[in-house]
Design a protein around this motif. Sequence first.
Motif, PDB file in Angstrom:
ATOM      1  N   LEU A 114       0.820  -1.212   0.000  1.00 11.08           N
ATOM      2  CA  LEU A 114       0.000   0.000   0.000  1.00 11.08           C
ATOM      3  C   LEU A 114       0.853   1.262   0.000  1.00 11.08           C
ATOM      4  O   LEU A 114       0.560   2.232  -0.714  1.00 11.08           O
ATOM      5  N   THR A 115       1.907   1.264   0.798  1.00 13.55           N
ATOM      6  CA  THR A 115       2.783   2.437   0.866  1.00 13.55           C
ATOM      7  C   THR A 115       3.421   2.717  -0.486  1.00 13.55           C
ATOM      8  O   THR A 115       3.531   3.859  -0.926  1.00 13.55           O
ATOM      9  N   MET A 116       3.812   1.659  -1.177  1.00 13.99           N
ATOM     10  CA  MET A 116       4.449   1.820  -2.472  1.00 13.99           C
ATOM     11  C   MET A 116       3.459   2.322  -3.531  1.00 13.99           C
ATOM     12  O   MET A 116       3.812   3.074  -4.439  1.00 13.99           O
ATOM     13  N   LEU A 117       2.200   1.936  -3.395  1.00 12.12           N
ATOM     14  CA  LEU A 117       1.191   2.285  -4.388  1.00 12.12           C
ATOM     15  C   LEU A 117       0.613   3.685  -4.217  1.00 12.12           C
ATOM     16  O   LEU A 117       0.268   4.337  -5.190  1.00 12.12           O
ATOM     17  N   LYS A 118       0.524   4.159  -2.991  1.00 12.94           N
ATOM     18  CA  LYS A 118      -0.273   5.368  -2.782  1.00 12.94           C
ATOM     19  C   LYS A 118       0.393   6.502  -2.030  1.00 12.94           C
ATOM     20  O   LYS A 118      -0.149   7.611  -1.991  1.00 12.94           O
ATOM     21  N   ASP A 119       1.552   6.282  -1.427  1.00 11.44           N
ATOM     22  CA  ASP A 119       2.093   7.325  -0.549  1.00 11.44           C
ATOM     23  C   ASP A 119       2.988   8.347  -1.252  1.00 11.44           C
ATOM     24  O   ASP A 119       3.469   9.275  -0.629  1.00 11.44           O
ATOM     25  N   GLU A 120       3.228   8.147  -2.538  1.00 16.83           N
ATOM     26  CA  GLU A 120       3.927   9.143  -3.360  1.00 16.83           C
ATOM     27  C   GLU A 120       5.297   9.527  -2.794  1.00 16.83           C
ATOM     28  O   GLU A 120       5.655  10.693  -2.710  1.00 16.83           O
ATOM     29  N   HIS A 121       6.074   8.529  -2.398  1.00 15.16           N
ATOM     30  CA  HIS A 121       7.431   8.788  -1.927  1.00 15.16           C
ATOM     31  C   HIS A 121       8.309   9.242  -3.100  1.00 15.16           C
ATOM     32  O   HIS A 121       8.281   8.629  -4.172  1.00 15.16           O
ATOM     33  N   GLU A 122       9.082  10.277  -2.877  1.00 12.12           N
ATOM     34  CA  GLU A 122      10.053  10.667  -3.892  1.00 12.12           C
ATOM     35  C   GLU A 122      11.156   9.615  -3.972  1.00 12.12           C
ATOM     36  O   GLU A 122      11.619   9.266  -5.049  1.00 12.12           O
ATOM     37  N   SER A 123      11.560   9.127  -2.793  1.00 12.47           N
ATOM     38  CA  SER A 123      12.637   8.144  -2.733  1.00 12.47           C
ATOM     39  C   SER A 123      12.322   7.104  -1.664  1.00 12.47           C
ATOM     40  O   SER A 123      11.631   7.393  -0.692  1.00 12.47           O
ATOM     41  N   MET A 124      12.839   5.901  -1.842  1.00 15.04           N
ATOM     42  CA  MET A 124      12.626   4.818  -0.888  1.00 15.04           C
ATOM     43  C   MET A 124      13.897   3.986  -0.810  1.00 15.04           C
ATOM     44  O   MET A 124      14.597   3.794  -1.814  1.00 15.04           O
ATOM     45  N   GLU A 125      14.219   3.491   0.374  1.00 15.42           N
ATOM     46  CA  GLU A 125      15.374   2.616   0.522  1.00 15.42           C
ATOM     47  C   GLU A 125      15.120   1.290  -0.181  1.00 15.42           C
ATOM     48  O   GLU A 125      14.037   0.709  -0.056  1.00 15.42           O
TER      49      GLU A 125
END
Length: 227
Positions: A114-125
């Motif tokens: 869910l976080t990957m689909l909807k949280d609109e992170h600019e960057s992720m580890e």
Amino acid sequence: MQVDLIEPSVVGTRNVLNACLKAKAKRVVVVSSIGAVMVNPNWPKDQAMDEECWSDRDSCKTTKNYYCLGKTIAESEAFEYAKRGELDIVTVCPSIVIGTMLQPTINASSLLLLTMLKDEHESMEDKTRHLVDVRDVAEAILLVYEKPEAKGRYICTSYTMKMQALANKLKDVYPNYNYPKSFTEVDDSGKLSSEKLQDLGWKYRPLEESIVDSVMNYEERGLLLKK
């Protein structure tokens, strides 16, 4: 936070096992977690973690990883019942569980996708994640319960992949969600082996099936805006 995470796991497991003892249960399957396996800095880095690997309690305390500490203590206590000959106990240690949700609220495992689909992170580890479908976990539990030869612990995991690779898998099927725009490299290449469970006869479904069923379930529940 420490008590909130440890007490339900340890006391809850203890209460259920005492109830099983009173009921004279023939076999008990305790669902633990890879959290009771993977926090072990002394395990050889080039060797996949198997059922002989236990999370180090001191390391859990030092890193304030109380979830893993609770799971480690609870699973260890379960085997103490077995050592005393009071119960026939087998444990299953699932990795991050994905697939269709049974519970009404979002849990930590569901948040991975869910976080990957909807949280609109600019960057992720770009962390390493170990995944298994909830239906495959259920089949593993039934398998170790029914097989008389099942003994000890069983790691239950199907796929190991980096977050960027997982994002690419999701994009192949659902290209229009707001995925992270970049991934930063992380050195966390822990390996897990579910060979023991597979040798018992366990099989798991394709990752693509788990991903599709997960996202469809999230959409049906209104957790994602359909694209």
